[in-house]
Write a protein that holds these residues in place. Sequence first.
Motif, PDB file in Angstrom:
ATOM      1  N   GLY A 203       6.197  11.213  -1.592  1.00 30.81           N
ATOM      2  CA  GLY A 203       7.006  10.014  -1.767  1.00 30.81           C
ATOM      3  C   GLY A 203       7.920  10.118  -2.975  1.00 30.81           C
ATOM      4  N   ILE A 204       7.384  10.599  -4.074  1.00 32.22           N
ATOM      5  CA  ILE A 204       8.192  10.767  -5.286  1.00 32.22           C
ATOM      6  C   ILE A 204       9.233  11.861  -5.068  1.00 32.22           C
ATOM      7  N   GLY A 205       8.874  12.926  -4.377  1.00 30.86           N
ATOM      8  CA  GLY A 205       9.842  13.993  -4.102  1.00 30.86           C
ATOM      9  C   GLY A 205      11.022  13.495  -3.292  1.00 30.86           C
ATOM     10  N   PHE A 206      10.760  12.682  -2.282  1.00 38.49           N
ATOM     11  CA  PHE A 206      11.844  12.110  -1.486  1.00 38.49           C
ATOM     12  C   PHE A 206      12.736  11.225  -2.356  1.00 38.49           C
ATOM     13  N   TYR A 207      12.115  10.395  -3.178  1.00 43.10           N
ATOM     14  CA  TYR A 207      12.880   9.531  -4.078  1.00 43.10           C
ATOM     15  C   TYR A 207      13.708  10.359  -5.060  1.00 43.10           C
ATOM     16  N   GLU A 208      13.140  11.427  -5.579  1.00 44.14           N
ATOM     17  CA  GLU A 208      13.833  12.237  -6.584  1.00 44.14           C
ATOM     18  C   GLU A 208      15.078  12.912  -6.020  1.00 44.14           C
ATOM     19  N   LEU A 209      15.081  13.270  -4.739  1.00 43.63           N
ATOM     20  CA  LEU A 209      16.297  13.810  -4.133  1.00 43.63           C
ATOM     21  C   LEU A 209      17.467  12.848  -4.316  1.00 43.63           C
ATOM     22  N   ILE A 210      17.216  11.584  -4.098  1.00 39.99           N
ATOM     23  CA  ILE A 210      18.247  10.561  -4.235  1.00 39.99           C
ATOM     24  C   ILE A 210      18.548  10.286  -5.706  1.00 39.99           C
ATOM     25  N   PHE A 211      17.515  10.209  -6.527  1.00 38.59           N
ATOM     26  CA  PHE A 211      17.673   9.910  -7.943  1.00 38.59           C
ATOM     27  C   PHE A 211      18.478  10.996  -8.653  1.00 38.59           C
ATOM     28  N   HIS A 212      18.257  12.241  -8.292  1.00 37.51           N
ATOM     29  CA  HIS A 212      19.014  13.334  -8.907  1.00 37.51           C
ATOM     30  C   HIS A 212      20.504  13.217  -8.591  1.00 37.51           C
ATOM     31  N   GLU A 213      20.820  12.822  -7.382  1.00 39.69           N
ATOM     32  CA  GLU A 213      22.230  12.606  -7.027  1.00 39.69           C
ATOM     33  C   GLU A 213      22.833  11.511  -7.898  1.00 39.69           C
ATOM     34  N   TYR A 214      22.093  10.443  -8.100  1.00 38.99           N
ATOM     35  CA  TYR A 214      22.557   9.361  -8.969  1.00 38.99           C
ATOM     36  C   TYR A 214      22.800   9.880 -10.385  1.00 38.99           C
ATOM     37  N   LEU A 215      21.859  10.665 -10.913  1.00 37.78           N
ATOM     38  CA  LEU A 215      21.996  11.177 -12.283  1.00 37.78           C
ATOM     39  C   LEU A 215      23.217  12.065 -12.447  1.00 37.78           C
ATOM     40  N   THR A 216      23.471  12.930 -11.490  1.00 38.63           N
ATOM     41  CA  THR A 216      24.601  13.851 -11.621  1.00 38.63           C
ATOM     42  C   THR A 216      25.931  13.168 -11.324  1.00 38.63           C
ATOM     43  N   LYS A 217      25.981  12.319 -10.306  1.00 40.42           N
ATOM     44  CA  LYS A 217      27.246  11.659  -9.953  1.00 40.42           C
ATOM     45  C   LYS A 217      27.678  10.638 -11.006  1.00 40.42           C
ATOM     46  N   SER A 218      26.722  10.005 -11.666  1.00 38.08           N
ATOM     47  CA  SER A 218      27.068   9.032 -12.696  1.00 38.08           C
ATOM     48  C   SER A 218      27.326   9.687 -14.046  1.00 38.08           C
ATOM     49  N   GLY A 219      27.074  10.978 -14.151  1.00 42.07           N
ATOM     50  CA  GLY A 219      27.337  11.700 -15.390  1.00 42.07           C
ATOM     51  C   GLY A 219      26.241  11.573 -16.430  1.00 42.07           C
TER      52      GLY A 219
ATOM     53  N   PRO B 194      15.898  22.770  -6.635  1.00 39.47           N
ATOM     54  CA  PRO B 194      14.865  23.299  -7.543  1.00 39.47           C
ATOM     55  C   PRO B 194      14.216  22.203  -8.387  1.00 39.47           C
ATOM     56  N   ALA B 195      15.012  21.231  -8.834  1.00 36.68           N
ATOM     57  CA  ALA B 195      14.455  20.141  -9.637  1.00 36.68           C
ATOM     58  C   ALA B 195      13.500  19.294  -8.803  1.00 36.68           C
ATOM     59  N   THR B 196      13.854  19.035  -7.557  1.00 37.07           N
ATOM     60  CA  THR B 196      12.981  18.252  -6.683  1.00 37.07           C
ATOM     61  C   THR B 196      11.701  19.011  -6.363  1.00 37.07           C
ATOM     62  N   SER B 197      11.790  20.310  -6.188  1.00 37.39           N
ATOM     63  CA  SER B 197      10.590  21.124  -5.946  1.00 37.39           C
ATOM     64  C   SER B 197       9.635  21.054  -7.131  1.00 37.39           C
ATOM     65  N   VAL B 198      10.176  21.142  -8.329  1.00 38.34           N
ATOM     66  CA  VAL B 198       9.355  21.027  -9.527  1.00 38.34           C
ATOM     67  C   VAL B 198       8.750  19.629  -9.613  1.00 38.34           C
ATOM     68  N   ASP B 199       9.544  18.611  -9.282  1.00 41.34           N
ATOM     69  CA  ASP B 199       9.036  17.236  -9.283  1.00 41.34           C
ATOM     70  C   ASP B 199       7.844  17.103  -8.351  1.00 41.34           C
ATOM     71  N   LEU B 200       7.962  17.639  -7.163  1.00 38.09           N
ATOM     72  CA  LEU B 200       6.901  17.536  -6.176  1.00 38.09           C
ATOM     73  C   LEU B 200       5.629  18.212  -6.670  1.00 38.09           C
ATOM     74  N   LEU B 201       5.749  19.421  -7.171  1.00 29.99           N
ATOM     75  CA  LEU B 201       4.563  20.145  -7.645  1.00 29.99           C
ATOM     76  C   LEU B 201       3.968  19.523  -8.898  1.00 29.99           C
ATOM     77  N   ALA B 202       4.808  19.088  -9.817  1.00 27.77           N
ATOM     78  CA  ALA B 202       4.299  18.474 -11.048  1.00 27.77           C
ATOM     79  C   ALA B 202       3.620  17.144 -10.765  1.00 27.77           C
ATOM     80  N   THR B 203       4.200  16.344  -9.873  1.00 32.19           N
ATOM     81  CA  THR B 203       3.599  15.061  -9.527  1.00 32.19           C
ATOM     82  C   THR B 203       2.261  15.249  -8.829  1.00 32.19           C
ATOM     83  N   LEU B 204       2.192  16.197  -7.909  1.00 31.41           N
ATOM     84  CA  LEU B 204       0.933  16.513  -7.243  1.00 31.41           C
ATOM     85  C   LEU B 204      -0.113  16.934  -8.272  1.00 31.41           C
TER      86      LEU B 204
END
Length: 120
Positions: free
Chosen positions: A95-111, A60-70
């Motif tokens: 491009g940002i949506g693809f990046y955000e999928l990975i970035f969100h994992e970093y944010l949650t896994k790193s706490g 859901p966060a990535t979907s919002v990222d994609l629509l907001a960036t567009l």
Amino acid sequence: MRHVRAFGIKLAVHLLWAWVLFHLIYSFALSAAIIIAVISTILLYLLSDWFILRKLGNLPATSVDLLATLSVAWVYLNMSGSTGIFFPSLYFALGIGFYELIFHEYLTKSGIVPDERPSR
């Protein structure tokens, strides 16, 4: 300090992608690429990374990222009087949506962003 680092990483990726796509490939003004990158970074970090990601999760966060960036890219380029803006805006958002999928994992896994979703 972790938030500053995460925000800096996000801003760097947004600036790089906006510069390559808008300025180098589509020949929009460099200032337009920078403004779009900064606005989208601030908006997405506050809205998506801090509220939606922690409550609803990555997709859901990535979907919002994609629509907001567009939306940010299209509105800014439209207001600047540019033409032929839909596809560059769409490619930027994808491009940002693809990046955000990975970035969100970093944010949650790193706490940096806690997972507050109810356990199932």
